[in-house]
Design a protein around this motif. Structure first.
Motif, PDB file in Angstrom:
ATOM      1  N   PHE A  56       1.225  -1.079   0.389  1.00 52.38           N
ATOM      2  CA  PHE A  56       0.161  -0.428  -0.227  1.00 52.38           C
ATOM      3  C   PHE A  56       0.560   1.282  -0.204  1.00 52.38           C
ATOM      4  CE2 PHE A  56      -3.086   3.427   1.090  1.00 52.38           C
ATOM      5  CZ  PHE A  56      -3.795   2.897   1.291  1.00 52.38           C
ATOM      6  N   GLN A  85       1.111   5.686  -1.590  1.00 50.10           N
ATOM      7  CA  GLN A  85       0.479   6.559  -2.273  1.00 50.10           C
ATOM      8  C   GLN A  85       0.464   6.190  -3.849  1.00 50.10           C
ATOM      9  OE1 GLN A  85      -0.468  10.628  -1.463  1.00 50.10           O
ATOM     10  NE2 GLN A  85       0.752  10.213   0.396  1.00 50.10           N
ATOM     11  N   TYR A  91      -3.749   5.401  11.123  1.00 50.22           N
ATOM     12  CA  TYR A  91      -3.741   5.744   9.536  1.00 50.22           C
ATOM     13  C   TYR A  91      -3.106   3.938   9.115  1.00 50.22           C
ATOM     14  CZ  TYR A  91      -4.732   5.074   4.693  1.00 50.22           C
ATOM     15  OH  TYR A  91      -4.302   4.949   2.864  1.00 50.22           O
ATOM     16  N   GLN A 123      -4.517   1.088  10.846  1.00 50.42           N
ATOM     17  CA  GLN A 123      -5.572   0.559   9.865  1.00 50.42           C
ATOM     18  C   GLN A 123      -5.782  -0.225   8.845  1.00 50.42           C
ATOM     19  OE1 GLN A 123      -8.910   1.051  10.387  1.00 50.42           O
ATOM     20  NE2 GLN A 123      -9.644   1.273   8.499  1.00 50.42           N
ATOM     21  N   LEU A 124      -4.516   0.541   8.192  1.00 47.50           N
ATOM     22  CA  LEU A 124      -3.904  -0.243   6.589  1.00 47.50           C
ATOM     23  C   LEU A 124      -3.208  -1.992   6.981  1.00 47.50           C
ATOM     24  CD1 LEU A 124      -2.440   2.034   5.135  1.00 47.50           C
ATOM     25  CD2 LEU A 124      -3.826   1.265   4.074  1.00 47.50           C
ATOM     26  N   GLU A 167      -6.897  -4.082   7.489  1.00 47.52           N
ATOM     27  CA  GLU A 167      -7.100  -4.045   6.809  1.00 47.52           C
ATOM     28  C   GLU A 167      -6.767  -4.766   5.105  1.00 47.52           C
ATOM     29  OE1 GLU A 167     -10.794  -2.751   6.376  1.00 47.52           O
ATOM     30  OE2 GLU A 167     -10.737  -3.533   4.664  1.00 47.52           O
ATOM     31  N   ARG A 185      -8.381  -8.287   3.843  1.00 46.84           N
ATOM     32  CA  ARG A 185      -8.014  -9.232   2.419  1.00 46.84           C
ATOM     33  C   ARG A 185      -7.841  -9.814   1.793  1.00 46.84           C
ATOM     34  NH1 ARG A 185      -9.579  -2.783   0.317  1.00 46.84           N
ATOM     35  NH2 ARG A 185     -11.238  -1.777   1.739  1.00 46.84           N
ATOM     36  N   THR A 235      -9.345   2.185   3.440  1.00 47.20           N
ATOM     37  CA  THR A 235      -7.959   2.119   3.302  1.00 47.20           C
ATOM     38  C   THR A 235      -7.742   4.110   2.879  1.00 47.20           C
ATOM     39  OG1 THR A 235      -7.678   2.423   0.878  1.00 47.20           O
ATOM     40  CG2 THR A 235      -7.482   0.104   2.373  1.00 47.20           C
ATOM     41  N   GLY A 236      -9.018   4.583   2.523  1.00 42.59           N
ATOM     42  CA  GLY A 236      -9.055   6.133   1.850  1.00 42.59           C
ATOM     43  C   GLY A 236      -7.943   6.205   0.791  1.00 42.59           C
ATOM     44  N   ARG A 237      -8.186   5.188  -0.286  1.00 40.63           N
ATOM     45  CA  ARG A 237      -8.326   5.080  -1.444  1.00 40.63           C
ATOM     46  C   ARG A 237      -9.212   5.709  -2.352  1.00 40.63           C
ATOM     47  NH1 ARG A 237      -2.919   4.208  -3.826  1.00 40.63           N
ATOM     48  NH2 ARG A 237      -3.040   2.210  -3.279  1.00 40.63           N
ATOM     49  N   ASN A 291      -5.326  12.795  -0.244  1.00 40.43           N
ATOM     50  CA  ASN A 291      -4.386  11.807  -0.521  1.00 40.43           C
ATOM     51  C   ASN A 291      -5.404  10.132   0.524  1.00 40.43           C
ATOM     52  OD1 ASN A 291      -3.929  12.392   2.270  1.00 40.43           O
ATOM     53  ND2 ASN A 291      -1.936  12.995   1.421  1.00 40.43           N
ATOM     54  N   PRO A 292      -4.822   9.215   1.387  1.00 45.41           N
ATOM     55  CA  PRO A 292      -5.466   8.246   1.588  1.00 45.41           C
ATOM     56  C   PRO A 292      -5.223   8.702   3.077  1.00 45.41           C
ATOM     57  CG  PRO A 292      -4.029   6.926  -0.262  1.00 45.41           C
ATOM     58  CD  PRO A 292      -4.749   8.610   0.452  1.00 45.41           C
ATOM     59  N   GLN A 293      -3.970   9.307   3.533  1.00 39.34           N
ATOM     60  CA  GLN A 293      -4.618  10.401   5.051  1.00 39.34           C
ATOM     61  C   GLN A 293      -5.227  10.500   5.603  1.00 39.34           C
ATOM     62  OE1 GLN A 293      -1.862   9.171   7.459  1.00 39.34           O
ATOM     63  NE2 GLN A 293      -3.422   9.980   9.017  1.00 39.34           N
ATOM     64  N   PHE A 310      -8.925   9.087   5.543  1.00 36.13           N
ATOM     65  CA  PHE A 310      -9.367   7.933   6.497  1.00 36.13           C
ATOM     66  C   PHE A 310      -9.438   8.872   7.107  1.00 36.13           C
ATOM     67  CE2 PHE A 310      -6.878   6.971  10.253  1.00 36.13           C
ATOM     68  CZ  PHE A 310      -7.107   5.812  10.647  1.00 36.13           C
TER      69      PHE A 310
END
Lengths: 292, 765
Positions: free
Chosen positions: A186, A188, A267, A270-271, A274, A278, B631-633, B751-753, B756
């Motif tokens: 994961f 950006q 965060y 969380q990842l 998750e 998954r 995931t905020g994506r 962005n994802p952060q 989130f």
């Protein structure tokens, strides 16, 4: 513009070890994708380098009679991804390597360099943790084989002694046979990026029951980290979404992500949950096992 | 208007040179005996230099000279690529010197080394000892403007500029009282960087005749020449600026960034050539950025969705030096007012503040992406609160053909907004999907969003708009088209050539355009900025080409003994106007013009055209996204930019221009931001690993559509297209995320952060 104090190039392992021995401050350069960046940034100005790119035996991938997979440290990520043996036995390791940087980087960056650089974010490292990889290290006078977990000491710090060189990465049959695996990076961006969290999962399932599960993360701690609590919990469980979620939650007991400007602790946690959840469900969909 | 070459997909003039690597950029050239410069940048964010020891650096082998603020002399100068203003009260702020002993941001230029090679120059930088006295610093404009804040520029109170206007018959508060619904909120955008492929690079030398030559990757050669003249106290005529082929600018090269320094360097070494080539890290930190801004927005509407009152207060982050001053943030007022005119009252107030961030300046679309994000997000938030379809809300309020801008007097004669909405709705299947996605649960949710914008093509009447063109006919009837307007990768050389070919009546291939812009050769034009060149400089091309055509016809008439009105030039031939019969090739006319023993007079035109009109380009973006909530994506499933830019001169080039703008918009929406360490003020991510410019892998298929009609004020019906593509993507994606999740994300980047955090706060995670 690179401030390189000295460059010696070896064509055999012995020659390289001699150079390293005779010039103890010198460093090995393989693909150069980490070291040259440091030199350019002025961090290792005047560095003495020992080039090993032309030591062909270090580029090999072989399986011995016992089924132990031996990966040479000079194997590039492109080679890893395309190699027949890798694809046959541990395709998910190739897949993990395939998430590195971009094609140009993968054509030059090596798996040995990725490990020896000691970054928690190294995309191949957490999967090698899952695979219980062992590292063969040599000096001019001695050699040793240690589990990869013991090699990582801290952020950017590995147990590579003065004059020592990584010559082989070993994976035993018992550590890959019957497993399915998946690496989830994961980040950006979908290319040219470092992981916010990298999640490596290996799963062996029989009749929907988890026979073995291995879970490791990158960027979830100062070094790549295996999740023993989550693994112990998982064994013997019937795979359901609930169990997958619990595996993710259990993983939090084994990791220690930190707050940084690249991503908050909350965060990353969380990842961590998750991505494990998954990956478990996804591997279950794929049948959860592979013939070896 | 019927066109033969304008509107055609002719190949770029520089296509072959670029794909074969023959195109010559600044760094491809250089001079024999050239020296290399490197800049020492401050390692603090705000403070004074107490002392600087250069002895060690000076004694390093290979080092020729070390320049410091204490051993150089230069006048303070402004850096903005604006036309000079004869009114001293409206001139750009001259707050910059080549090297400074007052550090105003992390990466400020405090010393420079000139050496025989780059390596020694870089090594010497590390040998300069600097002692600083630190001052408090501010990264946020409102912090910098607080009473008692330490001044970043003496006497400024940290205000770069301020403006305020009100429009309407009644007071804004009275108008809000009359509203059935008032919505108020705060929105925010952060600074981002151009990341043009070619960093700033220049070299300079002094010719044997004493003239200074600066070869630089700039959008504005003639302005560079003028500002160098005032900075160095040297007559303009003694300075020659040459712009080679450029690897992108996006406004970052609409400022003087390294030219005064490189000029100073060569002057310090008796005119020996000196090269200054910035590295990416320097380019991100120490050139220019897009202004960050915070928007305090309040809108009053009637029950039926008509806006009756709008109020906006903006605080813009100007960074450490004025650069473009208040122009960027000030300009937002016009965009704010114009797109959805309020029935009763409008109030706009804005500040640009000095902060200790990197210097903000011009970046593609000059404030409009920021205000468009804020207001288009605001519109969708209002639509949600009032339970109206966001497009219905827009249709009720958007500007129409015939509107006259009260701030500028510019009328809107063409307006493609209704078509933009209808085509966009059709593309995304709007009505169906708005309903279908209205009540989703689960981890992955989809949404569709729309955003509109208006964009003024040139800077008139705020600035002077002047363009120049010279056309010189060759002996074969082909022409040289010479312009001060610059090709910076956007395709100017190609479209100007199309225009000249169109008007003269010769094939496109018979127009030659030298992409090297040399101020000794080309007529004056301020250069590539706004979206002005096709519109303003295009008028100069039309004027010059018309003159050339007249001269061809006049000579042809004499040679052929046919009255001029009965002749025409078409496809390089003189023809009979009535039946198209080909009489002779223009080459024959040209040769006569050169060599006729009794009547030689070469065919040329050299014109200046002042543009006293303006027009508004319109556009929109519609997007469908899938939001991965845990995931905020955000994945973009479909995205379309629709542009009303009047006549499209070259559709393939235009489409490329839109693709680039959309890519920039997607980065602005989802990933790009300049980050600073809050404790030290140092940049966090001044490299392309940590500055998240989207890669090709992150880029979805980009769809493009052009609509609209020819604008009567334009030379070839064309309106702005250079900058507008970068405007609408971010708000469209943002509104799609709102539709998917119900969460109002009021800041960029998403962005994802960030998502989130928003989703946690909204209870979705």
């Amino acid at each position: 513009m690179y401030d390189i104090g000295k460059y010696q190039e070896a064509t055999t392992v012995e020659e390289a070890l001699r150079y390293l021995h005779d010039d103890p401050g010198s460093r090995i350069i393989a693909g150069g994708t980490d070291i040259l960046i440091n030199v350019r940034e002025g961090k290792d100005m005047g560095v003495h380098l020992v080039g090993i790119q032309r030591i062909n035996p270090l580029r090999k991938i072989i399986v011995n009679r016992e089924g132990t997979l031996s990966i040479g440290p000079l194997v590039t990520f492109t080679e890893l991804e395309e190699n027949e043996l890798i694809n046959k036995y541990v395709s998910y390791l190739g897949q993990a390597g395939g998430t590195m940087g971009g094609p140009q980087l993968r054509n030059i960056a090596t798996i040995g360099g990725n490990i020896c650089n000691g970054a928690t974010s190294a995309d191949s490292a957490s999967m090698l943790f899952c695979l219980n990889a062992r590292l063969h290290l040599r000096t001019k006078e001695s050699e040793r084989t240690i589990p990869i977990q013991d090699f990582y000491l801290g952020p950017g710090k590995v147990d590579l002694k003065s004059g020592e060189m990584l010559t082989e990465i070993l994976i035993d049959r018992i550590d890959y046979q019957g497993f399915a695996g998946k690496y989830t990076k994961f980040s950006q961006r979908k290319a040219l990026d470092i992981a916010t969290i990298g999640c490596s999962l290996m799963l062996k399932i029989r009749k929907n029951i988890i026979e073995d599960l291995r879970l490791a993360y990158g960027v979830a701690a100062p070094t790549p980290v295996r999740c023993c609590n989550a693994e112990q919990y998982a064994v013997g469980k019937m795979v359901t979404l609930e169990v997958a979620k619990t595996i993710g939650m259990k993983a939090l007991e084994d990791v220690s992500p930190r707050d940084s400007w690249r991503g908050s602790k909350a965060y990353r946690e969380q990842l961590i949950q998750e991505l494990a959840q998954r990956a478990v469900m996804e591997l279950l969909d794929q049948g959860g096992k592979k013939d070896a | 208007m019927e066109f033969r070459i304008v509107g055609e997909n002719v190949p770029r003039k520089d296509a072959v040179a670029k794909v074969t690597g023959k195109a010559r950029y600044t760094r491809d050239m250089g001079m024999p005996n050239m020296l290399y410069g490197k800049v020492l940048r401050s390692s603090i964010t705000h403070g004074r230099i107490k002392s600087m020891d250069i002895h060690k650096a000076e004694s390093l082998k290979g080092v020729v000279k070390v320049l410091t603020p204490f051993n150089t002399k230069c006048h303070n100068f402004p850096t903005a690529g604006h036309p000079y203003n004869l009114d001293p009260n409206h001139q750009d702020i001259a707050d910059r010197n080549v090297l400074t002993d007052w550090v105003r941001f992390y990466g400020d230029e405090i010393a420079a080394v000139i050496a025989e090679d780059e390596f020694s120059a870089k090594k010497a930088l590390k040998m300069i000892d600097v002692v600083y006295e630190e001052l408090p610093f501010y990264l946020d404009p409102e912090e910098a403007l607080k009473e008692g804040a330490t001044e970043i520029h003496e006497g400024s109170k940290n205000v770069v500029g301020h403006n305020r206007f009100t429009l309407g018959d009644i007071d804004i508060e009275e108008a809000f009282d009359q509203a059935d619904f008032v919505y108020e909120e705060v929105l925010e955008v952060k600074p981002v960087q151009h990341c043009q492929m070619e960093n700033q690079v220049a070299y300079a030398y002094v010719e044997g005749n004493g003239r200074l030559v600066v070869v630089t990757s700039t959008q504005i050669p003639h302005i560079v020449r003028r500002i160098l003249s005032s900075a160095l106290n040297m007559p303009v005529g003694n300075i020659r600026v040459i712009k080679p082929i450029i690897g992108g600018g996006f406004g970052n090269k609409q400022d003087l960034v390294l030219e005064p320094l490189v000029a100073m360097m060569t002057l310090a070494v008796n005119g020996r050539p000196v090269l200054l080539d910035m590295e990416r890290e320097e380019c991100i930190t120490s050139t220019r950025t897009r202004h960050g801004a915070r928007f305090y927005m309040k809108t009053g509407l009637r029950k039926d969705g008509r806006i009756i009152a709008k109020q906006l207060k903006v605080y813009g982050n100007g960074g450490a030096y004025a650069a473009h001053g208040h122009a960027v943030i000030g300009k937002m007022g016009g965009d704010f007012y114009r797109l959805y005119p309020a029935e009763k009252a409008v109030e706009y107030e804005s500040y640009t503040a000095y902060t200790n961030c990197s210097v903000a300046g011009a970046m593609r679309a000059y404030g409009t992406p920021q205000i468009t994000f804020a207001f288009e997000a605001h519109m969708d938030n209002i639509a949600l609160e009032m339970d109206i379809d966001p497009l219905v809300l827009r249709e009720k309020n958007m500007v129409q053909k015939g509107f006259v801008d009260q701030l500028t007097g510019v009328p809107i004669l063409t307006c493609g907004l209704p078509e933009i909405i209808s085509k966009g709705k059709e593309y995304i299947d709007w009505d169906k999907k708005r309903k279908q996605y209205s009540a989703q649960t689960g981890d992955k949710r989809r949404g569709v969003g729309f955003a509109l914008f208006g964009y003024r093509t040139s800077t008139y009447p705020v600035c002077l708009e002047i363009g120049g063109a010279r056309i010189v006919m060759n002996q074969d009837g082909s022409v040289q088209l010479q312009m001060g307007a610059t090709e910076i990768g956007q395709g100017a050389a190609t479209v100007f050539s199309q225009m000249a070919a169109e008007t003269i009546g010769i094939p496109y291939e018979m127009v030659h355009f030298e992409e090297f812009t040399d101020t000794d050769v080309v007529p004056f034009d301020p250069g590539a900025y706004a979206s002005r060149q096709c519109y303003v400089s295009g008028k100069a091309v039309r004027k010059a080409a018309t003159e050339v055509r007249e001269k061809i016809l006049k000579r042809a008439s004499g040679m052929l003994k046919i009255q001029q009105f009965a002749l025409d030039v078409q496809d390089g031939n003189i023809i009979r106007a009535d039946n198209g019969e080909v009489l002779c090739h223009v080459g024959k006319i040209a040769l006569d013009a050169f060599y006729n023993r009794t009547d030689a007079d070469t065919i040329t035109a050299d014109v200046t055209e002042v543009s006293d009109t303006n027009c508004i380009a319109f556009g929109g973006c519609v997007a469908e996204v899938e939001v991965d909530i845990p995931t905020g994506r955000v994945e973009i499933m479909k995205v379309l930019n629709i542009h009303d830019s009047g006549k499209i001169i070259n559709p393939v080039l235009a489409e490329g221009q839109v693709h680039g703008g959309m890519s920039m918009g997607l980065g602005y929406a989802l990933s790009e931001v300049m980050l600073y360490n809050e404790k030290t003020g140092a940049p966090r991510n001044n490299n392309l690993l940590d500055y998240k410019l989207p890669t090709l892998m992150d880029t979805p298929r980009l769809d493009v559509l052009f609509v609209g009609e020819n604008d009567p004020t334009a030379p070839y019906g064309n309106k702005a297209l250079g900058e507008p593509p970068a405007v609408p993507s971010a708000p469209a994606i943002r509104n799609a995320i709102l539709h998917a999740t119900g969460v109002k994300v009021n800041k960029l980047p998403m962005n994802p952060q960030t998502l989130f955090e928003y989703f946690c706060a909204a209870g979705l995670i």
